[in-house]
Design an enzyme around this catalytic site. Sequence first.
Site, mmCIF file in Angstrom:
data_model
loop_
_atom_site.group_PDB
_atom_site.id
_atom_site.type_symbol
_atom_site.label_atom_id
_atom_site.label_comp_id
_atom_site.label_asym_id
_atom_site.label_seq_id
_atom_site.Cartn_x
_atom_site.Cartn_y
_atom_site.Cartn_z
ATOM 1 N N LYS A 39 0.831 -1.212 0.000
ATOM 2 C CA LYS A 39 0.000 0.000 0.000
ATOM 3 C C LYS A 39 0.865 1.262 0.000
ATOM 4 O O LYS A 39 0.434 2.319 -0.460
ATOM 5 C CB LYS A 39 -0.914 0.010 1.218
ATOM 6 C CG LYS A 39 -1.713 -1.253 1.426
ATOM 7 C CD LYS A 39 -2.897 -1.356 0.497
ATOM 8 C CE LYS A 39 -3.635 -2.658 0.739
ATOM 9 N NZ LYS A 39 -4.876 -2.757 0.013
HETATM 10 C C1 LIG Z 1 -1.135 -7.700 2.703
HETATM 11 C C2 LIG Z 1 -2.248 -7.601 1.691
HETATM 12 N N1 LIG Z 1 -2.248 -8.444 0.661
HETATM 13 C C3 LIG Z 1 -3.196 -8.382 -0.277
HETATM 14 C C4 LIG Z 1 -4.240 -7.495 -0.210
HETATM 15 C C5 LIG Z 1 -5.241 -7.470 -1.317
HETATM 16 O O1 LIG Z 1 -5.138 -6.286 -2.046
HETATM 17 P P1 LIG Z 1 -6.408 -5.645 -2.776
HETATM 18 O O2 LIG Z 1 -7.362 -5.286 -1.705
HETATM 19 O O3 LIG Z 1 -5.877 -4.472 -3.461
HETATM 20 O O4 LIG Z 1 -6.955 -6.677 -3.657
HETATM 21 C C6 LIG Z 1 -4.316 -6.628 0.864
HETATM 22 C C7 LIG Z 1 -5.461 -5.707 1.028
HETATM 23 O O5 LIG Z 1 -6.577 -6.040 0.657
HETATM 24 C C8 LIG Z 1 -3.270 -6.641 1.823
HETATM 25 O O6 LIG Z 1 -3.270 -5.789 2.818
HETATM 26 N N1 LIG Z 2 -6.292 -4.933 2.545
HETATM 27 C C1 LIG Z 2 -6.702 -3.588 2.586
HETATM 28 C C2 LIG Z 2 -8.173 -3.403 2.414
HETATM 29 C C3 LIG Z 2 -8.512 -2.054 1.830
HETATM 30 O O1 LIG Z 2 -8.177 -2.081 0.491
HETATM 31 P P1 LIG Z 2 -8.023 -0.803 -0.412
HETATM 32 O O2 LIG Z 2 -7.722 -1.369 -1.735
HETATM 33 O O3 LIG Z 2 -9.299 -0.073 -0.383
HETATM 34 O O4 LIG Z 2 -6.928 0.010 0.131
HETATM 35 C C4 LIG Z 2 -6.179 -3.025 3.882
HETATM 36 O O5 LIG Z 2 -5.116 -3.437 4.277
HETATM 37 O O6 LIG Z 2 -6.786 -2.199 4.498
#
Ligand SMILES: Cc1ncc(COP(=O)(O)O)c(C=O)c1O
Ligand SMILES: N[C@@H](CCOP(=O)(O)O)C(=O)O
Length: 476
Positions: free
Chosen positions: A119
């Site tokens: 992120k």
């Molecule tokens: C460590 C981790 N892996 C994978 C994901 C999946 O990513 P996305 O929500 O963008 O599909 C998230 C969050 O959802 C995450 O925090």
């Molecule tokens: N896994 C995410 C969930 C939120 O997803 P986002 O794509 O809206 O940022 C988290 O860690 O919060």
Amino acid sequence: MRYLSTRGLPEDPRPGFSEILLEGLAPDGGLYMPETYPQVDAATLASWRATLAVDGYAGLAASVLSLFIDDIDAADLRRLCAEAYSDEVFSSPLIAPVDELDGGLWLAHLSGGPTAAFKDMAMQLLGRLFEFELNRRGRTLTILGATSGDTGSAAEYAMLGRRGIRVFMLTPAGRMTPFQQAQMFSLDDPSIVNIAVDGVFDDCQDLVKELFSDLEFRRRHHLGAVNSINWARLAAQVVYYISSWLRATTSDDQEVSFAVPTGNFGDIMAGHVARMMGVPIRTLVLATNENNVLDEFFRTGVYRVRGAAETLATSSPSMDISKASNFERFIFDLLGRDSARIRDLFGARLPSQGSFDLSGTSEFSSIPSHYGFVSGSSRHADRLATISQVLERDGVLIDPHTADAVTVARRHVEPGVPMVVLETALPVKFAATIAEATGRVPERPSRFEGLEELPRHVIDLPDDAGALRALIAGRS
Ligand SMILES: Cc1ncc(COP(=O)(O)O)c(C=O)c1O
Ligand SMILES: N[C@@H](CCOP(=O)(O)O)C(=O)O
């Protein structure tokens, strides 16, 4: 570049990037999408290979993002990218290095940022873009976000100390690891408000959307979004698909596949965008944990969201999501950008019936050939076995979410096509599962020493929009 809503609200003129950056969600409850995807040709791909080699990740980011952002001066965009993607912020000067593993797999390291999750890759830029745009407009922003563990801390560390920005972050009470909780709740700053909601991540995300749909409240409090409902998050994520493709190939027509662990469909949606732009991506392998709503859709055509009682607490907790926000963006593309159908499916059918069914439609049948998606899911035992195997074979310790992607990726490797797994977090965030898989606790970078012992700053709240409105209004 102009943007439109998946739900089709006619806006005249259609907003530009800076507008939707601050707006987050479209006023009709839909998600912003570019009017068209910029198309890249062989010459652009070749020029990006040279840019990455000469100007690094930051240079590539500025070049790619300029295709989506035409209302920020090119020099300013380059400067913001250089500040975000520097070795003062990320642990490697490559920002997102890629390594080859055993069995046709490659691993893109995306967790070298301040909070040890992918992120940070978008959030570090987003914080700088917000500050730049708010300064230009003399405005403030109240970020309202939802997290299952990683978006929240990435956002808080990216926004901390930025002028005119404060953050209200909703977390699912008791559903994040001790490390994830400590990373957020140890922050002691009046501009950061952590809230533990009595519910799961989807409840938190629903609260965010409910307050955004109250347009009067939203405007009065200048609400903004950091979740991947904000298009800027996805645009920034497109860049690492391109850098990873460049790093796993030697020629500009060589294809790679990507395996992506999925919860909110944010990470893999950026892969879909890169593929639609013409980046040579063969297959997008979507991997879920036991909360397999998305895998079920890609296998059957039925999208059936699940409530809190049916959303399991798993050992890849950040993906304990049963209602993926960004999925609406993909379905918008799949259905030929027909916003009336999107309003029907996401605005009417899902809220009233909890599901929709595209099986038997030509659009659903076209997914593998037109969009390259395949899917699978991974369970606790797979996760543990994969963590231990990758450590043994490759000497690399991966986190449980990345392990879900490796598990599913192995079912789809094709000879001669690098299968790039996107790493999404560092193992330190999920120590108990790592210890269960390997018999040892993961290494802890020194900046995270003693995190869990710090005082906690978090407010408990029922799953209630009225209580949340009152909390935000009371702090204005
Ligand atoms: C460590 C981790 N892996 C994978 C994901 C999946 O990513 P996305 O929500 O963008 O599909 C998230 C969050 O959802 C995450 O925090
Ligand atoms: N896994 C995410 C969930 C939120 O997803 P986002 O794509 O809206 O940022 C988290 O860690 O919060």
